[in-house]
Design a protein around this motif. Structure first.
Motif, PDB file in Angstrom:
ATOM      1  N   GLU A 104       0.801  -1.182  -0.001  1.00 14.88           N
ATOM      2  CA  GLU A 104       0.127   0.026   0.183  1.00 14.88           C
ATOM      3  C   GLU A 104       0.903   1.166  -0.005  1.00 14.88           C
ATOM      4  N   ARG A 105       0.262   2.440  -0.631  1.00 13.28           N
ATOM      5  CA  ARG A 105       1.060   3.562  -0.877  1.00 13.28           C
ATOM      6  C   ARG A 105       1.141   4.440   0.523  1.00 13.28           C
ATOM      7  N   ARG A 106       2.597   4.754   0.846  1.00 16.37           N
ATOM      8  CA  ARG A 106       2.494   5.747   2.028  1.00 16.37           C
ATOM      9  C   ARG A 106       2.147   4.682   3.175  1.00 16.37           C
ATOM     10  N   LYS A 107       2.317   3.622   3.237  1.00 15.79           N
ATOM     11  CA  LYS A 107       1.889   2.866   4.590  1.00 15.79           C
ATOM     12  C   LYS A 107       3.096   2.062   4.795  1.00 15.79           C
ATOM     13  N   VAL A 108       3.077   1.571   6.237  1.00 13.07           N
ATOM     14  CA  VAL A 108       4.244   0.581   6.442  1.00 13.07           C
ATOM     15  C   VAL A 108       3.705  -0.820   6.557  1.00 13.07           C
ATOM     16  N   THR A 109       4.185  -1.768   5.580  1.00 11.52           N
ATOM     17  CA  THR A 109       4.046  -3.089   5.776  1.00 11.52           C
ATOM     18  C   THR A 109       5.099  -3.663   6.521  1.00 11.52           C
ATOM     19  N   ALA A 110       4.957  -4.480   7.421  1.00  8.33           N
ATOM     20  CA  ALA A 110       5.713  -5.392   8.337  1.00  8.33           C
ATOM     21  C   ALA A 110       5.848  -6.911   7.665  1.00  8.33           C
ATOM     22  N   LEU A 111       6.816  -7.437   7.613  1.00  5.75           N
ATOM     23  CA  LEU A 111       7.142  -8.910   7.410  1.00  5.75           C
ATOM     24  C   LEU A 111       7.669  -9.572   8.332  1.00  5.75           C
ATOM     25  N   ILE A 112       6.832 -10.548   8.984  1.00  2.53           N
ATOM     26  CA  ILE A 112       7.099 -11.195  10.190  1.00  2.53           C
ATOM     27  C   ILE A 112       7.281 -12.575   9.878  1.00  2.53           C
ATOM     28  N   GLY A 113       7.851 -13.521  10.765  1.00  2.00           N
ATOM     29  CA  GLY A 113       7.946 -14.751  10.554  1.00  2.00           C
ATOM     30  C   GLY A 113       9.211 -15.289  11.329  1.00  2.00           C
ATOM     31  N   PRO A 114       9.530 -16.766  11.462  1.00  2.27           N
ATOM     32  CA  PRO A 114      10.904 -17.139  12.146  1.00  2.27           C
ATOM     33  C   PRO A 114      11.879 -17.194  11.131  1.00  2.27           C
ATOM     34  N   SER A 115      12.884 -17.031  11.791  1.00  2.00           N
ATOM     35  CA  SER A 115      14.304 -17.202  10.953  1.00  2.00           C
ATOM     36  C   SER A 115      14.554 -18.092   9.933  1.00  2.00           C
ATOM     37  N   ALA A 173      17.710   4.301  21.250  1.00  2.00           N
ATOM     38  CA  ALA A 173      17.884   4.334  19.646  1.00  2.00           C
ATOM     39  C   ALA A 173      16.720   3.874  19.031  1.00  2.00           C
ATOM     40  N   THR A 174      16.473   2.501  19.425  1.00  2.00           N
ATOM     41  CA  THR A 174      15.309   1.949  18.700  1.00  2.00           C
ATOM     42  C   THR A 174      14.169   2.775  18.966  1.00  2.00           C
ATOM     43  N   SER A 175      13.754   3.174  19.891  1.00  2.00           N
ATOM     44  CA  SER A 175      12.578   4.089  20.056  1.00  2.00           C
ATOM     45  C   SER A 175      12.421   5.220  19.051  1.00  2.00           C
ATOM     46  N   LYS A 176      13.770   6.056  18.920  1.00  2.00           N
ATOM     47  CA  LYS A 176      13.802   7.169  17.977  1.00  2.00           C
ATOM     48  C   LYS A 176      13.616   6.600  16.474  1.00  2.00           C
ATOM     49  N   ILE A 177      14.251   5.322  16.170  1.00  2.00           N
ATOM     50  CA  ILE A 177      13.873   4.923  14.752  1.00  2.00           C
ATOM     51  C   ILE A 177      12.536   4.455  14.310  1.00  2.00           C
ATOM     52  N   GLU A 178      11.965   3.887  15.431  1.00  2.00           N
ATOM     53  CA  GLU A 178      10.399   3.677  15.453  1.00  2.00           C
ATOM     54  C   GLU A 178       9.718   4.833  15.110  1.00  2.00           C
ATOM     55  N   GLU A 179       9.848   6.061  15.976  1.00  2.00           N
ATOM     56  CA  GLU A 179       9.176   7.152  15.742  1.00  2.00           C
ATOM     57  C   GLU A 179       9.370   7.818  14.322  1.00  2.00           C
ATOM     58  N   LEU A 180      10.604   7.618  13.682  1.00  2.00           N
ATOM     59  CA  LEU A 180      11.198   8.181  12.646  1.00  2.00           C
ATOM     60  C   LEU A 180      10.250   7.438  11.486  1.00  2.00           C
ATOM     61  N   ILE A 181      10.149   6.096  11.546  1.00  2.00           N
ATOM     62  CA  ILE A 181       9.556   5.203  10.607  1.00  2.00           C
ATOM     63  C   ILE A 181       7.995   5.792  10.384  1.00  2.00           C
ATOM     64  N   ILE A 182       7.355   6.055  11.723  1.00  2.00           N
ATOM     65  CA  ILE A 182       6.011   6.409  11.733  1.00  2.00           C
ATOM     66  C   ILE A 182       5.994   7.565  10.983  1.00  2.00           C
ATOM     67  N   GLN A 183       6.820   8.764  11.128  1.00  2.00           N
ATOM     68  CA  GLN A 183       6.601  10.146  10.353  1.00  2.00           C
ATOM     69  C   GLN A 183       7.058   9.826   8.918  1.00  2.00           C
ATOM     70  N   LEU A 184       7.904   8.991   8.398  1.00  2.00           N
ATOM     71  CA  LEU A 184       8.285   9.024   7.308  1.00  2.00           C
ATOM     72  C   LEU A 184       7.351   8.137   6.156  1.00  2.00           C
ATOM     73  N   LYS A 185       6.309   7.545   6.902  1.00  2.00           N
ATOM     74  CA  LYS A 185       5.525   7.014   5.924  1.00  2.00           C
ATOM     75  C   LYS A 185       4.543   8.071   5.325  1.00  2.00           C
ATOM     76  N   ASP A 186       4.616   9.344   5.859  1.00  2.00           N
ATOM     77  CA  ASP A 186       3.937  10.402   5.109  1.00  2.00           C
ATOM     78  C   ASP A 186       4.543  10.965   4.013  1.00  2.00           C
ATOM     79  N   GLU A 187       5.644  10.383   3.660  1.00  2.00           N
ATOM     80  CA  GLU A 187       6.308  10.636   2.477  1.00  2.00           C
ATOM     81  C   GLU A 187       6.895   9.670   1.639  1.00  2.00           C
ATOM     82  N   VAL A 188       6.858   8.360   2.106  1.00  2.00           N
ATOM     83  CA  VAL A 188       7.479   7.394   1.259  1.00  2.00           C
ATOM     84  C   VAL A 188       6.625   5.935   1.838  1.00  2.00           C
TER      85      VAL A 188
END
Length: 259
Positions: free
Chosen positions: A34-45, A190-205
């Motif tokens: 989906e456009r300007r959304k975050v798609t997560a891929l989960i699953g075992p190694s 640092a993890t929290s900052k990256i997660e916040e950034l991902i949420i912000q970035l989906k407005d653009e990409v």
């Protein structure tokens, strides 16, 4: 699919198969992105998450004996980006990737961000400076580094290096941004900052993120796909996947019964 439906998609995976030599690693994967959304891929190694991610920006082309089948359609052009007629270097400019561990180049902070722009032929110093600043701001790093742009990227902390890599990925104005376990080597702050950034970035990409962290997938993504043994078991809105999955295997994985 209707014209309106196509506009909501940034890309669409259709019957994707991928082979490492004779090993059939991905099997008949179909997935809307989906456009300007975050798609997560989960699953075992070992289930194929990173393999899938590397298909999307043609990283597998760097090694011989790898083979794609099927389509990854990029809209609105409707081009199949895994077609042999499509230049993988151009695809990597449009579909950027941030890796599991920060991997800044042995260059200055400025030159790390400017690298892809120079590859694209941008030479004017004013344009480079503007784009570098915009990318660093987009990665929430500008205020921390604006007075030391000529310092080595290795002077930064691990979390800052990862945000620098995000700025480098943003610099070429990508249409899709891929994250492969981007916080696995980082501390909780640092993890929290990256997660916040991902949420912000989906407005653009448009963003696709591979993560082993169920809580992270629930926090940052709009859609989640559960992969197992090279196949997509289930794909739906993230709230649905984590509260009422349709497939028993998905339920067993997210409740920790295996994997």
């Amino acid at each position: 699919m209707s014209e309106k439906g196509l506009k909501e998609l940034k890309s669409e995976v259709k019957n994707l198969n991928f082979y490492y030599g004779d090993v059939h690693a991905l099997k008949n994967i179909s997935l809307p992105i989906e456009r300007r959304k975050v798609t997560a891929l989960i699953g075992p190694s070992g289930c194929g998450k990173t393999t899938f991610l590397r298909c999307v920006n043609r990283m597998h082309d760097l090694y011989s004996h790898n083979r794609y089948e099927g389509e990854i359609i990029l809209y609105p052009e409707g081009i199949n980006i895994i077609s042999s007629s499509i230049d993988p270097i151009e695809i990597r400019m449009q579909i950027s990737m941030v890796f599991q561990k920060p991997n800044p180049f042995p260059k200055s902070i400025y030159e790390n961000v400017a690298y892809g722009l120079r590859v694209r032929g941008i030479k004017k110093s004013q344009i480079l400076a503007e784009k570098v600043e915009k990318s660093l701001r987009g990665a929430a790093l500008w205020d921390e580094v604006k007075d030391r742009l000529n310092n080595s990227a290795f002077d930064l902390s691990g979390g800052q290096q990862q945000r620098l890599c995000i700025a480098r990925a943003l610099a070429t104005n990508p249409r899709i941004l891929l994250f492969d376990e981007p916080t696995s080597a980082l501390d909780p702050t640092a993890t929290s900052k990256i997660e916040e950034l991902i949420i912000q970035l989906k407005d653009e990409v448009t963003i696709i993120i591979v993560t082993h962290n169920m809580q992270q997938a629930a926090r940052v993504s709009d859609y989640t796909a559960f992969m197992y043994l090279g196949e997509i078991v289930e794909h739906d809105k993230t709230d649905k996947i984590f509260t009422a999955p349709s497939n028993k295997l998905t339920e067993e994985y997210i409740t920790g019964r295996f994997g």
